[in-house]
Write a protein that holds these residues in place. Sequence first.
Motif, PDB file in Angstrom:
ATOM      1  N   TYR A 157      12.549   2.867  -3.395  1.00  0.00           N
ATOM      2  CA  TYR A 157      11.812   2.389  -4.674  1.00  0.00           C
ATOM      3  C   TYR A 157      11.254   1.116  -4.399  1.00  0.00           C
ATOM      4  O   TYR A 157      10.050   0.623  -4.862  1.00  0.00           O
ATOM      5  CB  TYR A 157      13.033   2.194  -5.668  1.00  0.00           C
ATOM      6  CG  TYR A 157      12.265   1.995  -7.195  1.00  0.00           C
ATOM      7  CD1 TYR A 157      11.929   2.919  -7.917  1.00  0.00           C
ATOM      8  CD2 TYR A 157      11.984   0.807  -7.660  1.00  0.00           C
ATOM      9  CE1 TYR A 157      11.277   2.637  -9.336  1.00  0.00           C
ATOM     10  CE2 TYR A 157      11.466   0.376  -8.873  1.00  0.00           C
ATOM     11  CZ  TYR A 157      11.206   1.360  -9.665  1.00  0.00           C
ATOM     12  OH  TYR A 157      10.750   1.275 -10.930  1.00  0.00           O
ATOM     13  N   VAL A 158      11.937   0.021  -3.625  1.00  0.00           N
ATOM     14  CA  VAL A 158      11.470  -1.028  -3.170  1.00  0.00           C
ATOM     15  C   VAL A 158      10.201  -1.177  -2.318  1.00  0.00           C
ATOM     16  O   VAL A 158       9.008  -1.716  -2.333  1.00  0.00           O
ATOM     17  CB  VAL A 158      12.411  -2.283  -3.090  1.00  0.00           C
ATOM     18  CG1 VAL A 158      11.925  -3.519  -2.541  1.00  0.00           C
ATOM     19  CG2 VAL A 158      13.530  -2.339  -3.963  1.00  0.00           C
ATOM     20  N   VAL A 159      10.562  -0.681  -1.073  1.00  0.00           N
ATOM     21  CA  VAL A 159       9.846  -0.616   0.251  1.00  0.00           C
ATOM     22  C   VAL A 159       8.587   0.235  -0.200  1.00  0.00           C
ATOM     23  O   VAL A 159       7.553  -0.210   0.268  1.00  0.00           O
ATOM     24  CB  VAL A 159      10.749  -0.330   1.346  1.00  0.00           C
ATOM     25  CG1 VAL A 159       9.510  -0.056   2.657  1.00  0.00           C
ATOM     26  CG2 VAL A 159      11.633  -1.066   1.741  1.00  0.00           C
ATOM     27  N   GLU A 160       8.539   1.369  -0.707  1.00  0.00           N
ATOM     28  CA  GLU A 160       7.547   2.164  -0.640  1.00  0.00           C
ATOM     29  C   GLU A 160       7.046   2.127  -2.400  1.00  0.00           C
ATOM     30  O   GLU A 160       6.040   2.982  -2.572  1.00  0.00           O
ATOM     31  CB  GLU A 160       7.889   3.779  -0.318  1.00  0.00           C
ATOM     32  CG  GLU A 160       8.378   3.888   0.990  1.00  0.00           C
ATOM     33  CD  GLU A 160       7.224   3.404   2.056  1.00  0.00           C
ATOM     34  OE1 GLU A 160       6.092   3.681   1.577  1.00  0.00           O
ATOM     35  OE2 GLU A 160       7.871   3.065   3.136  1.00  0.00           O
ATOM     36  N   GLY A 161       7.309   1.438  -3.027  1.00  0.00           N
ATOM     37  CA  GLY A 161       7.060   1.318  -4.501  1.00  0.00           C
ATOM     38  C   GLY A 161       6.740  -0.164  -4.687  1.00  0.00           C
ATOM     39  O   GLY A 161       5.519  -0.524  -4.676  1.00  0.00           O
ATOM     40  N   ILE A 162       7.562  -1.125  -4.894  1.00  0.00           N
ATOM     41  CA  ILE A 162       7.379  -2.449  -5.579  1.00  0.00           C
ATOM     42  C   ILE A 162       6.377  -3.154  -4.400  1.00  0.00           C
ATOM     43  O   ILE A 162       5.522  -3.733  -4.776  1.00  0.00           O
ATOM     44  CB  ILE A 162       8.670  -3.189  -5.710  1.00  0.00           C
ATOM     45  CG1 ILE A 162       9.360  -2.598  -6.831  1.00  0.00           C
ATOM     46  CG2 ILE A 162       8.286  -4.658  -5.623  1.00  0.00           C
ATOM     47  CD1 ILE A 162      10.545  -3.273  -7.156  1.00  0.00           C
ATOM     48  N   ASP A 163       6.797  -2.824  -3.262  1.00  0.00           N
ATOM     49  CA  ASP A 163       6.016  -3.792  -2.246  1.00  0.00           C
ATOM     50  C   ASP A 163       4.613  -3.295  -1.975  1.00  0.00           C
ATOM     51  O   ASP A 163       4.036  -3.944  -1.295  1.00  0.00           O
ATOM     52  CB  ASP A 163       6.814  -3.667  -0.783  1.00  0.00           C
ATOM     53  CG  ASP A 163       8.245  -4.385  -0.808  1.00  0.00           C
ATOM     54  OD1 ASP A 163       8.244  -5.248  -1.662  1.00  0.00           O
ATOM     55  OD2 ASP A 163       8.820  -4.184  -0.065  1.00  0.00           O
ATOM     56  N   ARG A 164       4.139  -2.012  -2.385  1.00  0.00           N
ATOM     57  CA  ARG A 164       2.878  -1.784  -2.349  1.00  0.00           C
ATOM     58  C   ARG A 164       1.951  -2.700  -3.084  1.00  0.00           C
ATOM     59  O   ARG A 164       0.909  -2.688  -2.919  1.00  0.00           O
ATOM     60  CB  ARG A 164       2.658  -0.308  -2.651  1.00  0.00           C
ATOM     61  CG  ARG A 164       3.334   0.839  -1.553  1.00  0.00           C
ATOM     62  CD  ARG A 164       3.083   2.240  -2.008  1.00  0.00           C
ATOM     63  NE  ARG A 164       3.565   3.249  -0.896  1.00  0.00           N
ATOM     64  CZ  ARG A 164       3.726   4.225  -0.807  1.00  0.00           C
ATOM     65  NH1 ARG A 164       3.101   4.982  -1.878  1.00  0.00           N
ATOM     66  NH2 ARG A 164       4.345   5.000  -0.023  1.00  0.00           N
ATOM     67  N   PHE A 165       2.537  -2.947  -4.261  1.00  0.00           N
ATOM     68  CA  PHE A 165       1.915  -3.908  -5.065  1.00  0.00           C
ATOM     69  C   PHE A 165       1.890  -5.198  -4.476  1.00  0.00           C
ATOM     70  O   PHE A 165       0.966  -6.032  -4.610  1.00  0.00           O
ATOM     71  CB  PHE A 165       2.484  -3.747  -6.588  1.00  0.00           C
ATOM     72  CG  PHE A 165       2.175  -2.533  -7.320  1.00  0.00           C
ATOM     73  CD1 PHE A 165       1.227  -2.422  -8.062  1.00  0.00           C
ATOM     74  CD2 PHE A 165       3.292  -1.559  -7.338  1.00  0.00           C
ATOM     75  CE1 PHE A 165       0.862  -1.103  -8.778  1.00  0.00           C
ATOM     76  CE2 PHE A 165       3.035  -0.449  -8.216  1.00  0.00           C
ATOM     77  CZ  PHE A 165       1.710  -0.085  -8.788  1.00  0.00           C
ATOM     78  N   ALA A 166       3.003  -5.626  -4.387  1.00  0.00           N
ATOM     79  CA  ALA A 166       3.220  -7.027  -3.735  1.00  0.00           C
ATOM     80  C   ALA A 166       2.363  -7.370  -2.398  1.00  0.00           C
ATOM     81  O   ALA A 166       2.141  -8.555  -2.348  1.00  0.00           O
ATOM     82  CB  ALA A 166       4.831  -7.403  -3.209  1.00  0.00           C
ATOM     83  N   SER A 167       2.123  -6.476  -1.630  1.00  0.00           N
ATOM     84  CA  SER A 167       1.280  -6.417  -0.453  1.00  0.00           C
ATOM     85  C   SER A 167      -0.152  -6.445  -0.839  1.00  0.00           C
ATOM     86  O   SER A 167      -0.898  -6.742   0.033  1.00  0.00           O
ATOM     87  CB  SER A 167       1.615  -5.348   0.607  1.00  0.00           C
ATOM     88  OG  SER A 167       1.194  -4.267   0.190  1.00  0.00           O
ATOM     89  N   GLY A 168      -0.521  -6.095  -1.977  1.00  0.00           N
ATOM     90  CA  GLY A 168      -1.859  -5.837  -2.277  1.00  0.00           C
ATOM     91  C   GLY A 168      -2.403  -4.593  -1.891  1.00  0.00           C
ATOM     92  O   GLY A 168      -3.623  -4.206  -2.053  1.00  0.00           O
ATOM     93  N   LYS A 169      -1.735  -3.584  -1.326  1.00  0.00           N
ATOM     94  CA  LYS A 169      -2.116  -2.270  -0.939  1.00  0.00           C
ATOM     95  C   LYS A 169      -2.738  -1.446  -2.410  1.00  0.00           C
ATOM     96  O   LYS A 169      -3.355  -0.718  -2.362  1.00  0.00           O
ATOM     97  CB  LYS A 169      -0.991  -1.357  -0.281  1.00  0.00           C
ATOM     98  CG  LYS A 169      -1.506  -0.184   0.140  1.00  0.00           C
ATOM     99  CD  LYS A 169      -0.389   0.604   0.992  1.00  0.00           C
ATOM    100  CE  LYS A 169      -0.729   1.916   1.644  1.00  0.00           C
ATOM    101  NZ  LYS A 169       0.176   2.436   2.558  1.00  0.00           N
TER     102      LYS A 169
END
Length: 221
Positions: free
Chosen positions: A130-142
Amino acid sequence: MRIPYETPPALGREFIELAPEVVAAILLTVNAGWQQADTAVDVNTDAGEVLMTERLRDGMRNALKNSSWKLIVLPGTESRSKSTVVLPDGRTDIPLMMIEVFLRTQEHDPHAIIECKRIAGSDRHLCREYVVEGIDRFASGKYGENHAVGFMVGYVLSGTAREAAAGINAYLTRVSRTGDHLESTVIVDTNTWFSRHTRVKPSDPIGLHHTLLGVANVAGG
């Protein structure tokens, strides 16, 4: 024949902010859509994430038929995180468009993005995903590189929505990211949470609205 555009296209991408009432409309539409989707016979704990998302998308579209909210629920689509990226580097689950935003910005890419994940508070792997493949896609700008806010949906496979949020926060604590914790909100009268995440400068932090939805056959979701 020349098309009479009202204004010339803007240079670059305008940073898209959503008014609080628009955020609330999106969250209410997600929940109204899930009330319809959750009655489908094939939506259960054994269903795949893609099927659940398709049912949610159909439910949201049906919910909007009798609504005054001018939201357009698009199919899942390949996306480019930045205009400088030549080939698609992501696939958004449920992109949303708003007529008013398009008329103002002439932005053809989604104006809001909903990323969907299966979740259970007791499942460490799902909490990590949920974090790595979800939240972090937004946080990275992807996803949502020029958006002030994004949206996530968690399909709760076991336990309650609050237990799912606690499981996500437990993972964030284990990886020393307590500042990214999900906090319960009262934007709408449903199971919603909010989190804020830093992005690579010069982008401002992005706020994420989380809706955790109980899947059919799940007691207490």
